[in-house]
Design a protein around this motif. Structure first.
Motif: not given
Length: 158
Positions: A107, A110-112, A62, A58-59, A80
């Motif tokens: 976050f 790497w995720v957004c 990490t 789900k992010g 994150t």
């Protein structure tokens, strides 16, 4: 764009309203290995690993480093996002939690998926000390009842 944030909010809600919150509370401020989290929470190692794997998909968490535990190298995990409870309302059978969710640099990087368009990420990339956040309201329906095995008799007045 809304779909991405809806999924993030849904994951945060699942984290908060289940026992997963005990695992993630351990890694909000300090990165820990799965073994350290299991020892701190008293949960089985396998359960913690399952929750961490779910959150990584789900992010929400990490890997931010490694640590040698015994003869093996273990990954150190960190959230994150940083959820902060601002208010809790209990109305009838609904619990509402108002959160301020701060995003860590990990976050954003790497995720957004919107980092290329985000003015806050441009500030982060330029070296400014800013922390993006969002306010979120999560609600859950609850059930209340007595946990006894015997029903109480109804008194009838004659």
């Amino acid at each position: 764009m809304e779909e991405f944030w809806d999924e993030v909010y849904e994951a945060i809600g699942e984290m908060i309203f289940t026992d997963k919150i005990y695992v993630f509370r351990e890694i909000v401020d300090e990165p820990k290995t799965i073994r350290e989290i299991a020892n701190a929470t008293g949960m089985p190692y396998v359960t913690v690993r399952k929750y961490i794997r779910w959150a990584a998909e789900k992010g929400l968490v990490t890997v931010v480093g490694t640590k040698k535990v015994g003869g093996a190298i273990s990954e150190k995990w960190l959230m994150t996002i940083i959820p902060e409870v601002e208010e809790i309302e209990e109305n009838n059978l609904v619990i509402r939690i108002k959160l301020k969710i701060k995003m860590r640099r990990e976050f954003c990087e790497w995720v957004c998926p919107f980092k290329d368009k985000c003015p806050v990420f441009k500030k982060i990339r330029s070296g400014e000390k800013v922390v993006p956040y969002r306010r979120v309201e999560i609600e859950k329906r609850t059930f209340k009842g007595e946990r006894t095995r015997v029903c109480k008799p109804v008194e009838v007045l004659a």
